[in-house]
Scaffold this motif. Structure first.
Motif, short mmCIF file in Angstrom:
data_model
loop_
_atom_site.label_atom_id
_atom_site.label_comp_id
_atom_site.label_asym_id
_atom_site.label_seq_id
_atom_site.Cartn_x
_atom_site.Cartn_y
_atom_site.Cartn_z
N ARG A 112 88.45 -8.53 8.59
CA ARG A 112 88.37 -7.91 9.78
C ARG A 112 87.82 -6.50 9.80
N ASP A 113 87.15 -6.15 10.63
CA ASP A 113 86.58 -4.52 10.68
C ASP A 113 87.25 -4.12 11.84
N GLU A 114 87.04 -2.59 11.84
CA GLU A 114 87.84 -1.87 12.90
C GLU A 114 87.58 -2.26 14.31
N LYS A 115 86.32 -3.04 14.41
CA LYS A 115 86.02 -3.42 15.94
C LYS A 115 86.74 -4.54 16.36
N GLY A 116 87.55 -5.38 15.38
CA GLY A 116 87.99 -6.63 15.76
C GLY A 116 87.25 -7.63 15.39
#
Length: 297
Positions: free
Chosen positions: A202-206
């Motif tokens: 999962r990246d910081e943007k979801g």
């Protein structure tokens, strides 16, 4: 017509009571002394760089564990698991709380943080939330579902996000969420914890990317309680300390706000800092240690 409605209401009430009674019986059946076989295998993987990808090895382990009932209320059942290692050495293991028709949950977000979410009451009618905690009683994962009692089977199934298990985070850091489909099934001589897991980046943007998938099959075979006598004694001697730890965490959960934690302080995780405290440590001393790991927002 009036009599029909009264009979219908009575039938539903009796049916609901019978269902809940059966649910409680199944949950409590997970208490006791168990010989456990842990089995995990990575089944499929989808790396973007397949040439350098290293799949997790097949894992087989055995253990002896005592599951202690520590809270027994109408709408809450709490079970503490204690591993027995070597010649009677005790390791405080995971804890599972079961809450009836609970609407407040924490969803793991992948960055040592849990997002608070509230479910509508009509969506949890008859359901039980399983809340699973780490060895230091910090949150791990939670999910709500109904127990099913049909065709001679008794099981509960839910899919939810969780941190990486110890067998994974000590070996790799190429993903940050384990999306777990957990099935707890009560059988004649114990119970089974079956898992179908997605290993997610999962990246910081979801945005989520499924890196791999995994199968887990853990069998808990009931043995005589006398085999776990060392764990029973340990809990009697240490239960007041851990009750204070739970009291602090419960106060944090009651704020109904997102929680973010530090993974370590001075290179040591929370459970190592707690282990340094005396068993008769005050509530204030315990609160101070836990507070040091909570990231203020």
């Amino acid at each position: 017509m009036k009599n029909y409605l009264l009979l219908t209401i009575l039938f539903l009430s009796v049916s609901t009571y019978a269902q809940k009674t059966e649910d409680i019986k199944s949950i409590k059946a997970m208490c006791g002394c168990y010989e456990i076989k842990f089995k995990f295998a990575e089944t499929f993987n989808y790396p973007k760089d397949s040439a350098n990808y290293k799949a997790s090895k097949v894992k087989h382990e055995t253990a002896l564990e005592w599951a202690q009932l520590i809270e027994d209320e109408s709408n809450k059942i709490s079970i503490q698991h204690l591993l027995i290692v070597g010649k009677g050495h005790i390791v405080k293991h995971w804890r599972q709380d079961w809450l009836f028709e609970n609407t407040k949950l924490y969803d793991y977000n992948g960055f040592e943080d849990w997002k608070f979410k509230s479910l509508p009451k009509d969506k949890v009618i008859g359901q039980w939330t399983q809340k699973v905690y780490e060895v230091d009683d910090k949150p791990r994962y939670e999910g709500s579902a109904s127990w099913i009692h049909a065709d001679g089977r008794h099981y509960w199934e839910n899919t939810t996000n969780a941190p990486l298990p110890r067998r994974e985070y000590t070996q790799r850091s190429d993903y940050n969420i384990t999306k777990r489909t957990n099935v707890h099934e009560i059988i004649k001589n114990g119970w089974i914890h079956d898992q179908d897991n997605d290993k997610i980046i999962r990246d910081e943007k979801g945005n989520d990317y499924v890196l791999a998938q995994e199968k887990g099959h853990n069998t808990y075979t009931k043995v005589d309680d006398s085999k776990c006598e060392a764990a029973q004694k340990w809990w009697v001697e240490n239960q007041e300390f851990w009750k204070k730890v739970r009291t602090k965490w419960n106060a944090e959960f009651a704020k109904n706000k997102d929680i973010k934690l530090k993974s370590d302080i001075d290179g040591k995780p929370l459970y190592m800092h707690l282990s340094k405290l005396k068993r008769d440590a005050s509530q204030e001393e315990i609160n101070t240690v836990i507070d040091s790991f909570i990231v203020s927002k």
